[in-house]
Design an enzyme around this catalytic site. Structure first.
Site, mmCIF file in Angstrom:
data_model
loop_
_atom_site.group_PDB
_atom_site.id
_atom_site.type_symbol
_atom_site.label_atom_id
_atom_site.label_comp_id
_atom_site.label_asym_id
_atom_site.label_seq_id
_atom_site.Cartn_x
_atom_site.Cartn_y
_atom_site.Cartn_z
ATOM 1 N N LYS A 1 1.584 -1.547 -1.202
ATOM 2 C CA LYS A 1 3.026 -1.793 -1.175
ATOM 3 C C LYS A 1 3.400 -2.554 0.091
ATOM 4 O O LYS A 1 2.708 -2.450 1.100
ATOM 5 C CB LYS A 1 3.777 -0.451 -1.160
ATOM 6 C CG LYS A 1 3.814 0.272 -2.488
ATOM 7 C CD LYS A 1 4.689 1.516 -2.398
ATOM 8 C CE LYS A 1 4.686 2.274 -3.714
ATOM 9 N NZ LYS A 1 5.327 1.525 -4.815
ATOM 10 N N ARG B 1 1.496 7.461 -13.645
ATOM 11 C CA ARG B 1 1.106 7.661 -15.050
ATOM 12 C C ARG B 1 -0.359 8.064 -15.160
ATOM 13 O O ARG B 1 -0.748 8.761 -16.080
ATOM 14 C CB ARG B 1 1.424 6.380 -15.847
ATOM 15 C CG ARG B 1 0.684 5.166 -15.389
ATOM 16 C CD ARG B 1 1.331 3.862 -15.872
ATOM 17 N NE ARG B 1 2.482 3.488 -15.047
ATOM 18 C CZ ARG B 1 3.215 2.415 -15.255
ATOM 19 N NH1 ARG B 1 2.960 1.602 -16.268
ATOM 20 N NH2 ARG B 1 4.233 2.145 -14.468
#
Ligand code: BES
Ligand code: MN
Ligand code: ZN
Length: 498
Positions: free
Chosen positions: A279, A353
């Site tokens: 990120k 996920r």
């Protein structure tokens, strides 16, 4: 803070502060009128001089009002009587608490809960007031070497009702509001803790401690257990970190033996760097909040256990860091999930996920009636809904509606998003059963579609709380959402919502 319910007329109330409402154009509410009668024109005289009009958000503190037995009378402006709805009610309670805290009063009796609010019961008004009061009192200062405790804190707060016959119902609602606030406060503390302290092992230890305190069944799966179960998707996320992953399972058995449980699954990424798909640096500290799903389900469990709700509830928390260490997963790696489905990991930052899918497959063994997962899953959900509503997805419309209703009742709202098959094809991979990302558009939906491939065996809903579980900016901090929504859903199921 100590809370109680009282039924006594305001002019006979002793103590440091009595709080009553005034609608706009100086229209007194019944408790304010009772004080005014005892004070023989004193309050009307002050209002008549223009010191307060009753505008929403205003307040006026009076000392030694004649004919009363308390030290202070606090008038709270309520705005237009015809427009006194739930938002205005909440604002009045907030204004009252703020104004009380600016005085030296250490106890107060609030006469605002008997005012009618459209579509909202007395129980709702008491529950909401208790939650607001505890929310306002919340502090996270354990890492400050100097605490800000200059003013005298409020110690005792009473909510007053008209009739003695209302006391039992009001007391139950108070207990519910306080239990929800307690769950929220646990969720907020866990979220706000720094990521060097709140790592997977810390959450596991906390879960074990809570299990002892509330007599819950507790099981912690270690890396070796996950390997045996074939949780290679979860393990792929954990392999870039020095912190060992934990899969935490806690059960409250308040329902009948054999009654199928509700299972709550919470994303517990204690820090999300993105992994090799790193990120950008700005605001990366906020990725300590990537375990707010876990915090929310643990907080809800605390509420349910505190209230001893007659339901069976199991909470599953897959906890891990997402770090870019030398052993980290590479974009392009293919893993086999516990379900047997293969996943091409195209972006290591879509890690939520990957840990949830194995936790959801693990949920099958509890033969659940309903499974709800909670996750700070996608930035796309924040783009879609901002910080007002959580994103709600479900494979059964009836479940979605129950959760939407619970959110409205709790003022912790969600918005129903589509899970149509048309979105599924975006997850196609040339090499595996699916990729872990669905491209640029509809990111909250494709993430939910990914999860839906692991939840075919049960009634399932997914709450994306990326925009609602914490706040950025000047009042940075965890919010405790979606504890109110989930607690209301479970209270409703248990038949305990008045
Ligand atoms: N934890 C983030 C989602 C997130 C983003 C939460 C911003 C709160 C604020 C999640 O793991 C993530 O990184 N998601 C990616 C998915 C993408 C790579 C498909 C995202 O939303 O950018
Ligand atoms: Mn991520
Ligand atoms: Zn994440």
């Amino acid at each position: 803070m100590e809370f109680s319910i009282k039924s006594r007329s305001p002019e006979k109330q002793r103590g440091a502060c009595v709080v009553v409402g005034v609608f706009d154009s100086r229209k007194l509410t019944p408790p304010a009128a009772a004080l005014e009668k005892a004070a023989n024109g004193y309050i009307a005289g002050i209002l008549g001089r223009g010191d307060m009009n009753g505008d929403a958000g205003s307040s006026l503190l009076l000392q030694n009002v004649p004919g009363t037995l308390c030290d202070r009378v606090l008038l709270i402006g309520l705005g237009k009587e015809k427009e006194f709805h739930e938002k205005e009610f909440a604002k009045a309670i907030r204004t009252a608490l703020k104004a009380i805290n600016e005085t030296g009063a250490t106890d107060a009796s609030i006469y605002l809960c008997e005012l009618p609010v459209r579509k909202r019961s007395l129980a709702w008004r008491i529950r909401q007031s208790a939650m607001i009061a505890q929310e306002a009192a919340y502090k996270f200062d354990q890492f400050k070497s100097k605490k800000d405790d200059t003013r005298r804190p409020l110690k005792k707060l009473s909510f007053c009702v008209d009739r003695r016959s209302e006391l039992p119902l009001a007391e139950e609602a108070l207990a519910q509001g306080l239990a929800i606030a307690e769950g929220m406060s646990l969720a907020r503390d866990l979220g706000n803790l720094p990521p060097n302290i709140c790592h997977p092992t810390h959450i596991a230890e906390l879960a074990q401690a809570k299990a002892g305190e509330f007599k819950l069944d507790c099981e912690i799966l270690e890396r070796a257990d996950m390997e045996k179960l074939g949780m290679h998707s979860l393990l792929a996320v954990a392999q870039g970190s020095h912190q060992p992953p934990k899969l935490i399972v806690l059960s409250h058995k308040g329902g009948k033996a054999g009654e199928k449980p509700v299972v709550l699954v919470g994303k517990g990424v204690t820090f999300d760097t993105g992994g090799i798909s790193l990120k950008p640096a700005p605001d990366m500290d906020e990725m300590k909040y990537d375990m707010c799903g876990a915090a929310g389900v643990l907080g809800t469990l605390r509420t349910v256990a505190r209230l001893k709700l007659p339901i069976n509830l199991t909470v599953i928390v897959p906890a891990t860091e997402n770090m870019p260490g030398g052993g980290a997963t590479r974009p392009g790696d293919i893993v086999t999930s516990m379900s047997g489905q293969t996943i091409e990991i195209l972006n290591t930052d879509a890690e939520g996920r990957l840990i949830l899918c194995d936790a959801l497959t693990y949920a099958e063994r509890f033969d659940p009636d309903t499974v709800i997962d909670v996750a700070t899953l996608t930035g796309a959900c924040v783009v879609a809904l901002g910080s007002v509503a959580s994103g709600l997805f479900a494979n059964k419309d009836a479940l979605a509606h129950d959760l939407l209703d619970a959110g409205n009742e709790a003022h912790d709202r969600a918005w129903h998003m589509p899970l149509w098959d048309d979105y599924q094809e975006l997850l196609k991979s040339p090499f595996a059963d699916m990729g872990n990302i669905g491209g640029r558009w509809g990111g909250a939906i494709t993430a939910a579609c990914f999860l839906s491939r692991f939840t075919k065996k049960f009634r399932w809903a997914h709450l994306d709380v990326a925009g609602t579980a914490y706040k950025s900016g000047a009042d940075k901090g965890a919010t405790g959402r979606p504890v109110p929504l989930l607690a209301h859903y479970l209270m409703q199921r248990a038949g305990k919502l008045n």
